[in-house]
Design a protein around this motif. Structure first.
Motif, PDB file in Angstrom:
ATOM      1  N   ASN A  83     -13.953 -16.110  26.568  1.00 43.13           N
ATOM      2  CA  ASN A  83     -13.756 -15.865  28.291  1.00 43.13           C
ATOM      3  C   ASN A  83     -15.188 -16.224  28.908  1.00 43.13           C
ATOM      4  N   ASP A  84     -15.136 -16.352  30.156  1.00 49.27           N
ATOM      5  CA  ASP A  84     -16.116 -16.822  31.129  1.00 49.27           C
ATOM      6  C   ASP A  84     -17.273 -15.706  30.985  1.00 49.27           C
ATOM      7  N   ARG A  85     -18.300 -15.742  30.279  1.00 55.40           N
ATOM      8  CA  ARG A  85     -19.271 -14.991  30.365  1.00 55.40           C
ATOM      9  C   ARG A  85     -20.610 -15.140  30.930  1.00 55.40           C
ATOM     10  N   THR A  86     -20.309 -16.199  31.868  1.00 54.24           N
ATOM     11  CA  THR A  86     -21.619 -16.565  32.881  1.00 54.24           C
ATOM     12  C   THR A  86     -21.727 -15.523  33.711  1.00 54.24           C
ATOM     13  N   LEU A  87     -23.080 -15.383  34.258  1.00 55.46           N
ATOM     14  CA  LEU A  87     -23.103 -14.274  35.243  1.00 55.46           C
ATOM     15  C   LEU A  87     -22.154 -14.628  36.520  1.00 55.46           C
ATOM     16  N   VAL A  88     -21.981 -15.796  36.998  1.00 64.17           N
ATOM     17  CA  VAL A  88     -21.175 -15.912  37.968  1.00 64.17           C
ATOM     18  C   VAL A  88     -19.718 -15.546  37.621  1.00 64.17           C
ATOM     19  N   GLY A  89     -19.192 -15.787  36.406  1.00 61.07           N
ATOM     20  CA  GLY A  89     -17.735 -15.404  36.027  1.00 61.07           C
ATOM     21  C   GLY A  89     -17.918 -13.812  36.085  1.00 61.07           C
ATOM     22  N   ILE A  90     -18.790 -13.117  35.469  1.00 58.70           N
ATOM     23  CA  ILE A  90     -19.052 -11.706  35.058  1.00 58.70           C
ATOM     24  C   ILE A  90     -18.745 -11.082  36.853  1.00 58.70           C
ATOM     25  N   ALA A  94     -16.373  -8.405  38.601  1.00 62.50           N
ATOM     26  CA  ALA A  94     -16.985  -7.181  38.937  1.00 62.50           C
ATOM     27  C   ALA A  94     -16.817  -6.949  40.532  1.00 62.50           C
ATOM     28  N   LEU A  95     -17.070  -7.619  41.191  1.00 61.53           N
ATOM     29  CA  LEU A  95     -17.312  -7.381  42.725  1.00 61.53           C
ATOM     30  C   LEU A  95     -15.986  -7.737  43.381  1.00 61.53           C
ATOM     31  N   THR A  96     -15.015  -8.350  43.076  1.00 63.91           N
ATOM     32  CA  THR A  96     -13.724  -8.476  43.655  1.00 63.91           C
ATOM     33  C   THR A  96     -12.592  -7.642  43.101  1.00 63.91           C
ATOM     34  N   ARG A  97     -12.449  -7.342  41.860  1.00 68.22           N
ATOM     35  CA  ARG A  97     -11.249  -6.663  41.423  1.00 68.22           C
ATOM     36  C   ARG A  97     -11.234  -5.187  41.714  1.00 68.22           C
ATOM     37  N   PRO A  98     -12.268  -4.680  41.817  1.00 63.98           N
ATOM     38  CA  PRO A  98     -12.055  -3.091  42.471  1.00 63.98           C
ATOM     39  C   PRO A  98     -11.724  -3.009  43.851  1.00 63.98           C
ATOM     40  N   TRP A  99     -12.012  -4.064  44.566  1.00 61.52           N
ATOM     41  CA  TRP A  99     -11.427  -4.208  46.085  1.00 61.52           C
ATOM     42  C   TRP A  99      -9.984  -4.445  46.016  1.00 61.52           C
ATOM     43  N   ILE A 100      -9.644  -5.182  45.234  1.00 60.25           N
ATOM     44  CA  ILE A 100      -7.930  -5.568  44.983  1.00 60.25           C
ATOM     45  C   ILE A 100      -7.218  -4.216  44.386  1.00 60.25           C
ATOM     46  N   ILE A 101      -7.799  -3.527  43.404  1.00 59.95           N
ATOM     47  CA  ILE A 101      -7.225  -2.467  42.911  1.00 59.95           C
ATOM     48  C   ILE A 101      -6.998  -1.371  44.031  1.00 59.95           C
TER      49      ILE A 101
END
Length: 346
Positions: A83-90, A94-101
């Motif tokens: 997986n993409d475990r860079t800070l940007v990827g994390i 973390a900051l977009t999926r909650p708003w989508i769901i």
């Protein structure tokens, strides 16, 4: 979940009681001293919490296997490592999926209901001083003591959840029901009962608190059952969200937390003006009326929840063989490839 939810109720209820007596005996700085002591003690306890997130546990197991240099498994990897475990990827996830769901139908309606419940929880910290200090003339310490009734109510609600859990487990152990046949909607009877009790007990509190001729124990007891009802709604819906969204549960709960915390933070800004204009009876009746309307939400999910879930790309269902698009950032990390098979065998 019941223990977690009970603490959500107990902590805020104890805060005004402690600060009320500190206001009488000390100065405002002592409120912050107590917060620092509790925060420091909590930080120490948090250091003892073990890692339980499945992808990380599997990743550490892969590291141990590589370090052991077992012949044939020197390059074994966990799915998590791809997986993409860079800070940007994390942070992107973390900051977009909650708003989508958040705008998924089940998530949105649960967020609206729990935001309303959470708003009332924090309104109580303004309503109780109005009822017991302004109307009855109690001081800032004694006037907050009736809030201890909400602590008792949270414990009572937690006991109901515990009894319900044990009954469910007993049925599974006796073979009456099968774990694999259970549906997320089986979590909702707690929220259904809590929703009905919430509306009724709010009417009870509002009109018993409106008149000083009514003994103070009557609205205090009403507060006990209000707290119990709110906790049942809270636990029922949070468990429902976890069961509905499964590998997306963290994002679903985060979305719900954003909504209810924002509403809870706004509650003290309008509660005093609202109850000054409508009175305790009128203001409480308005809350109870909205609670009556919202009480239909768990009934809706109980009857049509599965059909709604089948239309969501975030909510897996047993009937759908391909419930959701693969998500490598929040998947459980067990995978189906040879590497994960080796790790599970190890």
């Amino acid at each position: 979940m019941a223990g977690f939810s009970a603490m959500v109720w107990i902590g805020p209820a104890l805060g005004p009681v402690v600060s009320g007596f500190l206001q009488l005996e000390k100065d405002w700085r002592w409120t912050f001293y107590v917060l620092l002591w509790l925060g420091g003690a909590s930080a120490v306890i948090m250091l003892t919490i073990p890692e339980t997130y499945a992808p990380i546990v599997l990743y550490k197991k892969a590291q141990r296997i590589r370090d052991a240099k077992i012949p044939g498994y020197e390059n074994v990897k966990a799915p998590f490592e791809d997986n993409d475990r860079t800070l940007v990827g994390i942070y992107k996830v973390a900051l977009t999926r909650p708003w989508i769901i958040l705008f998924d139908p089940i998530s949105l309606l649960c967020a609206i209901y729990l935001a309303f419940v959470y708003t009332l929880l924090y309104m109580l910290f303004t309503i109780y001083p109005i009822v017991f200090q302004e109307k009855r003339g109690w001081n800032s310490g004694v006037g907050e003591l009736p809030l201890l009734g909400t602590v008792v109510g949270a414990l009572f609600g937690g006991a109901i959840v515990l009894a319900d859990t044990r009954m469910r487990q007993k049925k599974i152990d006796q073979g009456i029901t099968k774990m694999e046949d259970s549906e997320p909607e089986d979590r909702l009877p707690l929220a259904i009962g809590g929703g009905i009790a919430f509306a009724l007990t709010m009417f009870w509190f509002a009109w018993s608190a409106e008149f000083t001729s009514v003994h103070w124990i009557v609205p205090t007891i009403a507060g006990v059952f209000i707290s119990s009802a709110m906790l049942l709604i809270f636990v029922g819906f949070l468990n429902y969200l976890v069961d509905v969204y499964q590998m997306y549960a963290a994002s679903a709960v985060a979305a719900n937390t954003i909504a209810r915390s924002a509403c809870g933070a706004a509650a003290p800004l309008f509660t005093s003006q609202m109850f000054a204009a409508l009175g305790v009876g009128g203001g409480g009746s308005l809350i109870a009326g909205v609670a009556t309307l919202l009480a239909g939400i768990p009934f809706l999910f109980y009857k049509y929840g599965k059909q709604i879930r089948m239309r969501s790309k975030f909510a897996p269902t047993k009937k759908e063989e391909q419930p959701v698009e693969e998500d490598k950032d929040e998947e459980r990390g067990l995978g189906n490839g040879p590497a994960s098979s080796v790790l599970e065998a190890q």
